[in-house]
Design a protein around this motif. Structure first.
Motif, PDB file in Angstrom:
ATOM      1  N   HIS A 220      -8.654  59.862   2.442  1.00  0.00           N
ATOM      2  CA  HIS A 220      -9.594  60.921   2.067  1.00  0.00           C
ATOM      3  C   HIS A 220      -8.740  62.058   1.499  1.00  0.00           C
ATOM      4  O   HIS A 220      -8.549  63.094   2.145  1.00  0.00           O
ATOM      5  CB  HIS A 220     -10.375  61.365   3.309  1.00  0.00           C
ATOM      6  CG  HIS A 220     -11.592  62.169   3.017  1.00  0.00           C
ATOM      7  ND1 HIS A 220     -11.873  62.704   1.777  1.00  0.00           N
ATOM      8  CD2 HIS A 220     -12.627  62.538   3.825  1.00  0.00           C
ATOM      9  CE1 HIS A 220     -13.027  63.364   1.837  1.00  0.00           C
ATOM     10  NE2 HIS A 220     -13.498  63.274   3.065  1.00  0.00           N
TER      11      HIS A 220
ATOM     12  N   ARG B   3     -10.268  58.113   8.168  1.00  0.00           N
ATOM     13  CA  ARG B   3      -9.459  58.192   6.935  1.00  0.00           C
ATOM     14  C   ARG B   3      -8.759  59.545   6.837  1.00  0.00           C
ATOM     15  O   ARG B   3      -7.811  59.711   6.085  1.00  0.00           O
ATOM     16  CB  ARG B   3     -10.361  57.959   5.732  1.00  0.00           C
ATOM     17  CG  ARG B   3     -11.614  58.822   5.707  1.00  0.00           C
ATOM     18  CD  ARG B   3     -12.620  58.259   4.745  1.00  0.00           C
ATOM     19  NE  ARG B   3     -13.904  58.940   4.841  1.00  0.00           N
ATOM     20  CZ  ARG B   3     -15.060  58.368   4.550  1.00  0.00           C
ATOM     21  NH1 ARG B   3     -15.109  57.111   4.180  1.00  0.00           N
ATOM     22  NH2 ARG B   3     -16.183  59.055   4.611  1.00  0.00           N
TER      23      ARG B   3
ATOM     24  N   ARG C  63     -14.061  63.487  14.493  1.00  0.00           N
ATOM     25  CA  ARG C  63     -15.379  63.003  14.945  1.00  0.00           C
ATOM     26  C   ARG C  63     -15.278  61.530  15.369  1.00  0.00           C
ATOM     27  O   ARG C  63     -14.524  60.753  14.768  1.00  0.00           O
ATOM     28  CB  ARG C  63     -16.369  63.131  13.779  1.00  0.00           C
ATOM     29  CG  ARG C  63     -17.799  62.786  14.104  1.00  0.00           C
ATOM     30  CD  ARG C  63     -18.684  63.058  12.889  1.00  0.00           C
ATOM     31  NE  ARG C  63     -18.330  62.212  11.762  1.00  0.00           N
ATOM     32  CZ  ARG C  63     -18.765  60.972  11.563  1.00  0.00           C
ATOM     33  NH1 ARG C  63     -19.600  60.414  12.426  1.00  0.00           N
ATOM     34  NH2 ARG C  63     -18.388  60.283  10.505  1.00  0.00           N
TER      35      ARG C  63
ATOM     36  N   GLN D  55     -16.349  58.053  15.029  1.00  0.00           N
ATOM     37  CA  GLN D  55     -16.985  57.393  13.878  1.00  0.00           C
ATOM     38  C   GLN D  55     -17.871  56.238  14.368  1.00  0.00           C
ATOM     39  O   GLN D  55     -17.540  55.066  14.184  1.00  0.00           O
ATOM     40  CB  GLN D  55     -15.901  56.867  12.926  1.00  0.00           C
ATOM     41  CG  GLN D  55     -14.859  57.908  12.532  1.00  0.00           C
ATOM     42  CD  GLN D  55     -15.217  58.673  11.277  1.00  0.00           C
ATOM     43  OE1 GLN D  55     -15.485  58.079  10.247  1.00  0.00           O
ATOM     44  NE2 GLN D  55     -15.243  59.990  11.370  1.00  0.00           N
TER      45      GLN D  55
ATOM     46  N   ALA E  64     -15.325  68.001  10.177  1.00  0.00           N
ATOM     47  CA  ALA E  64     -16.792  68.043  10.245  1.00  0.00           C
ATOM     48  C   ALA E  64     -17.399  66.855   9.484  1.00  0.00           C
ATOM     49  O   ALA E  64     -16.733  66.305   8.618  1.00  0.00           O
ATOM     50  CB  ALA E  64     -17.316  69.362   9.730  1.00  0.00           C
TER      51      ALA E  64
HETATM   52  C1  NCD Z   1     -14.882  63.238   7.129  1.00  0.00           C
HETATM   53  C2  NCD Z   1     -15.139  61.934   6.419  1.00  0.00           C
HETATM   54  O1  NCD Z   1     -16.189  61.734   5.824  1.00  0.00           O
HETATM   55  O2  NCD Z   1     -14.232  61.125   6.473  1.00  0.00           O
HETATM   56  N1  NCD Z   1     -15.755  64.278   6.811  1.00  0.00           N
HETATM   57  C3  NCD Z   1     -15.666  64.965   5.656  1.00  0.00           C
HETATM   58  O3  NCD Z   1     -15.413  64.427   4.590  1.00  0.00           O
HETATM   59  N2  NCD Z   1     -15.824  66.296   5.756  1.00  0.00           N
HETATM   60  C4  NCD Z   1     -14.783  63.031   8.587  1.00  0.00           C
HETATM   61  C5  NCD Z   1     -15.991  62.544   9.300  1.00  0.00           C
HETATM   62  O4  NCD Z   1     -16.987  62.136   8.717  1.00  0.00           O
HETATM   63  O5  NCD Z   1     -15.918  62.554  10.524  1.00  0.00           O
END
Ligand code: NCD
Length: 298
Positions: free
Chosen positions: A130, A163, A211, A213, A253
């Protein structure tokens, strides 16, 4: 593959990372109204997974830069007729889009897109990478500490399915910081150094909570409820109280309030959770500027 694509933090040298961060700072401090000097700048946002921050901060960055934006509604496109990702992206290229932002549940989905000529900006691939989240995390730390060398960072929680964890490990180590990982042992990854959060909490510069997942199958066998997760692995008020004065709290988040982090700490003094989102727009502006091949602001 277009050389101005951004697929993984692996592809960027320390110098390239710093160029993007410095551009993001210039967007913040000097070039707030700068726009892409192109005749047309059509960007397609193609999200196969839910997203609030990544999707809409990319869109905010694109609109601020003067791009014309198409939000591809995957559920109303030929994806529902079984069209492949490759054919969808080649179609966007053929009908005149100049760049595409993609989020997709498959790790390294972009390997199928070698023959796409427009830049691809990875908005998250499965449990892979990411890169723009990592860049906004780096920008948040850089603004705070003035350097990305020698920082002591602990990333906690669901490392296995995240990620964000892998992109940050890759980049922070490349830039000379120390990254360690805490949380349930079944969610650790091979080759990622593990520590006990309680043993390091008083010495870290950054504590980054992740978070759980659940959509990627994360489940804990030893947890009866959310409070016991917070107590055992999360950022509780007791742990927050042990942080150094200069330490900061981060989370990509969406937050599961009361699970990874006590709900009262989401906007606590040391929390940078909302500033991270604002920084996300700045780094995405820098990444789009790079995708369109503009090195300077002149
Ligand atoms: C993250 C993701 O989508 O990987 N969030 C984001 O892009 N802000 C982390 C997550 O979803 O927990």
């Amino acid at each position: 593959m277009n050389k101005n694509s951004l697929l993984s933090m692996r592809d960027l040298s320390a110098e390239e990372i710093m160029t993007i961060l410095n551009d993001a700072l210039l967007f913040d401090e000097k070039y707030q109204d700068w726009q892409l000097p192109c005749r047309k700048a059509l960007v397609a946002n193609l999200f196969y997974e839910s997203s609030t921050r990544t999707h809409y901060s990319f869109e905010s960055a694109e609109l601020q830069l003067g791009c014309k934006v198409a939000d591809i509604a995957v559920s109303q496109s030929s994806v529902t007729k079984g069209e492949t990702l490759y054919d969808t992206v080649k179609t966007l290229e053929a009908v005149g889009y100049d760049a595409v932002v993609i989020r997709h549940p498959q790790d390294a989905y972009y390997k199928e897109l070698e023959n796409v000529n427009i830049p691809i900006l990875n908005g998250g691939d499965g449990a892979g990478d990411h890169p723009t989240q990592c860049l906004l995390d780096l920008l948040t730390m850089y603004k705070e500490f003035g350097t990305l060398k020698g920082l002591n960072v602990v990333i906690c929680g669901d490392i296995l399915h995240s990620r964000v964890a892998s992109s940050n490990k890759e980049a922070l180590e490349k830039l000379g910081s120390t990254v360690r990982f805490a949380g349930p042992k079944e969610w650790q990854r091979e080759g990622f150094p593990v520590v006990d959060l309680d043993e390091v909490i008083s010495e870290v510069d950054v504590v980054m909570m992740l978070r759980i997942q659940r959509e990627r199958g994360a489940a804990l066998t030893d947890m009866k409820d959310d409070e016991s997760y917070l107590e055992k692995y999360g950022l509780s008020k007791a742990r927050y109280a042990k942080l150094k004065d200069s330490a900061i709290v981060m989370h990509p988040a969406p937050v599961n309030r009361g699970v990874e982090i006590d709900t009262d700490l989401v906007e606590a003094e040391k929390s940078r959770i909302f500033p991270q989102m604002s920084n996300g727009v700045l780094v995405r502006k820098a990444v789009i500027k790079r995708a369109f091949g503009f090195e300077s602001f002149e």
